[in-house]
Design a protein around this motif. Sequence first.
Motif, PDB file in Angstrom:
ATOM      1  N   LEU A  69       0.814  -1.199   0.000  1.00 57.76           N
ATOM      2  CA  LEU A  69       0.000   0.000   0.000  1.00 57.76           C
ATOM      3  C   LEU A  69       0.855   1.261   0.000  1.00 57.76           C
ATOM      4  O   LEU A  69       0.597   2.212  -0.738  1.00 57.76           O
ATOM      5  N   ARG A  70       1.893   1.224   0.833  1.00 52.45           N
ATOM      6  CA  ARG A  70       2.778   2.386   0.924  1.00 52.45           C
ATOM      7  C   ARG A  70       3.385   2.687  -0.451  1.00 52.45           C
ATOM      8  O   ARG A  70       3.383   3.836  -0.889  1.00 52.45           O
ATOM      9  N   SER A  71       3.855   1.661  -1.150  1.00 52.19           N
ATOM     10  CA  SER A  71       4.471   1.958  -2.453  1.00 52.19           C
ATOM     11  C   SER A  71       3.422   2.335  -3.482  1.00 52.19           C
ATOM     12  O   SER A  71       3.662   3.202  -4.326  1.00 52.19           O
ATOM     13  N   ALA A  72       2.212   1.748  -3.402  1.00 49.20           N
ATOM     14  CA  ALA A  72       1.161   2.140  -4.349  1.00 49.20           C
ATOM     15  C   ALA A  72       0.804   3.613  -4.158  1.00 49.20           C
ATOM     16  O   ALA A  72       0.586   4.342  -5.122  1.00 49.20           O
ATOM     17  N   LEU A  73       0.794   4.059  -2.914  1.00 50.74           N
ATOM     18  CA  LEU A  73       0.465   5.466  -2.638  1.00 50.74           C
ATOM     19  C   LEU A  73       1.532   6.396  -3.205  1.00 50.74           C
ATOM     20  O   LEU A  73       1.219   7.484  -3.695  1.00 50.74           O
ATOM     21  N   GLU A  74       2.796   5.947  -3.142  1.00 54.66           N
ATOM     22  CA  GLU A  74       3.888   6.776  -3.681  1.00 54.66           C
ATOM     23  C   GLU A  74       3.824   6.851  -5.198  1.00 54.66           C
ATOM     24  O   GLU A  74       3.929   7.924  -5.791  1.00 54.66           O
ATOM     25  N   ILE A  75       3.608   5.687  -5.819  1.00 53.31           N
ATOM     26  CA  ILE A  75       3.639   5.633  -7.284  1.00 53.31           C
ATOM     27  C   ILE A  75       2.435   6.337  -7.894  1.00 53.31           C
ATOM     28  O   ILE A  75       2.531   7.024  -8.903  1.00 53.31           O
ATOM     29  N   VAL A  82      -7.124   9.667  -2.741  1.00 47.72           N
ATOM     30  CA  VAL A  82      -7.054   8.226  -3.021  1.00 47.72           C
ATOM     31  C   VAL A  82      -8.402   7.549  -2.773  1.00 47.72           C
ATOM     32  O   VAL A  82      -9.109   7.906  -1.838  1.00 47.72           O
ATOM     33  N   ILE A  83      -8.692   6.562  -3.606  1.00 48.71           N
ATOM     34  CA  ILE A  83      -9.803   5.651  -3.315  1.00 48.71           C
ATOM     35  C   ILE A  83      -9.200   4.290  -3.023  1.00 48.71           C
ATOM     36  O   ILE A  83      -8.484   3.727  -3.855  1.00 48.71           O
ATOM     37  N   PHE A  84      -9.487   3.775  -1.860  1.00 49.88           N
ATOM     38  CA  PHE A  84      -9.049   2.425  -1.505  1.00 49.88           C
ATOM     39  C   PHE A  84     -10.164   1.460  -1.857  1.00 49.88           C
ATOM     40  O   PHE A  84     -11.283   1.592  -1.371  1.00 49.88           O
ATOM     41  N   ASP A  85      -9.832   0.487  -2.704  1.00 45.43           N
ATOM     42  CA  ASP A  85     -10.830  -0.483  -3.180  1.00 45.43           C
ATOM     43  C   ASP A  85     -10.333  -1.874  -2.761  1.00 45.43           C
ATOM     44  O   ASP A  85      -9.346  -2.360  -3.289  1.00 45.43           O
ATOM     45  N   GLY A  86     -11.012  -2.464  -1.780  1.00 45.11           N
ATOM     46  CA  GLY A  86     -10.588  -3.794  -1.316  1.00 45.11           C
ATOM     47  C   GLY A  86      -9.562  -3.738  -0.200  1.00 45.11           C
ATOM     48  O   GLY A  86      -8.969  -4.750   0.156  1.00 45.11           O
ATOM     49  N   MET A 101      -1.498   6.870   7.409  1.00 47.99           N
ATOM     50  CA  MET A 101      -2.064   8.168   7.043  1.00 47.99           C
ATOM     51  C   MET A 101      -1.490   9.278   7.922  1.00 47.99           C
ATOM     52  O   MET A 101      -1.214  10.369   7.435  1.00 47.99           O
ATOM     53  N   ILE A 102      -1.302   8.985   9.203  1.00 41.07           N
ATOM     54  CA  ILE A 102      -0.697   9.981  10.095  1.00 41.07           C
ATOM     55  C   ILE A 102       0.717  10.298   9.610  1.00 41.07           C
ATOM     56  O   ILE A 102       1.108  11.466   9.503  1.00 41.07           O
ATOM     57  N   ASP A 103       1.460   9.244   9.266  1.00 44.52           N
ATOM     58  CA  ASP A 103       2.812   9.397   8.701  1.00 44.52           C
ATOM     59  C   ASP A 103       2.817  10.334   7.506  1.00 44.52           C
ATOM     60  O   ASP A 103       3.742  11.114   7.301  1.00 44.52           O
ATOM     61  N   LEU A 104       1.804  10.201   6.671  1.00 40.92           N
ATOM     62  CA  LEU A 104       1.735  10.973   5.429  1.00 40.92           C
ATOM     63  C   LEU A 104       1.017  12.315   5.623  1.00 40.92           C
ATOM     64  O   LEU A 104       0.732  13.019   4.656  1.00 40.92           O
ATOM     65  N   LYS A 105       0.683  12.610   6.884  1.00 46.02           N
ATOM     66  CA  LYS A 105      -0.073  13.826   7.220  1.00 46.02           C
ATOM     67  C   LYS A 105      -1.400  13.896   6.449  1.00 46.02           C
ATOM     68  O   LYS A 105      -1.790  14.931   5.906  1.00 46.02           O
ATOM     69  N   GLN A 106      -2.035  12.743   6.388  1.00 48.19           N
ATOM     70  CA  GLN A 106      -3.321  12.611   5.681  1.00 48.19           C
ATOM     71  C   GLN A 106      -4.311  11.957   6.619  1.00 48.19           C
ATOM     72  O   GLN A 106      -3.960  11.551   7.718  1.00 48.19           O
ATOM     73  N   LYS A 107      -5.548  11.791   6.130  1.00 52.94           N
ATOM     74  CA  LYS A 107      -6.491  10.972   6.891  1.00 52.94           C
ATOM     75  C   LYS A 107      -7.504  10.333   5.946  1.00 52.94           C
ATOM     76  O   LYS A 107      -7.650  10.763   4.796  1.00 52.94           O
TER      77      LYS A 107
END
Length: 191
Positions: A69-75, A82-86, A101-107
Amino acid sequence: MFNLILFGPPGSGKGTQASRIAEKYNMAHISTGEIFRREIKNGTELGQRVKNIIEKGDLVPDILLIDILRSALEIDAKPGGVIFDGFPRTLPQAADLDILMIDLKQKVNLVLALEVNEEEVVKRLLIRAQQEGRKDDTEEVIRNRMAVYHKQTSPLIQYYEKQGKYKSIRGMGTIDEIFNGICQVIDKARG
Ligand code: AMP
């Protein structure tokens, strides 16, 4: 940025709707199932590791998910979010996502569930099996995937209700009708 989890049992139409939402709102569409199918097709080490699990309709171990997931978010980063599906599909995955998400300053802004009855879902999946030839779309495997959903994934409803993020809409009707319903909820949540 608006980050959405599209939630629902196998066959509830998450993938179809997620692609349309991604296009309309310029969001990245991350489908962990698609990522695994690609890895299997490409014969990678990860693909070989998860092939049998997926063909039985069981869940891939949580430990493998978070790095993927972490690499998919970067790429895949897109300005709309983002939409998380599954994903997430288990409570530990949801907890890992909160930390990431906290790491990425997101939620996670919204968890939107598509409600469909089980017979309809099984019917849809059997049709998809004929059209796409997915190995995990035989009736026996479909029944197992539903059981896995009820046991391991449905507890997430309460998890996100507690966070005040959970909304559900009827996932029955035409693709356009459902999409319009989804957009209304997203537009309201985006404010
Ligand atoms: P999907 O395309 O989302 O239905 O996923 C197909 C299969 O990939 C599932 O039945 C699981 O075996 C595996 N899978 C996908 N996402 C996850 C996840 N978040 N956790 C564990 N296994 C997953």
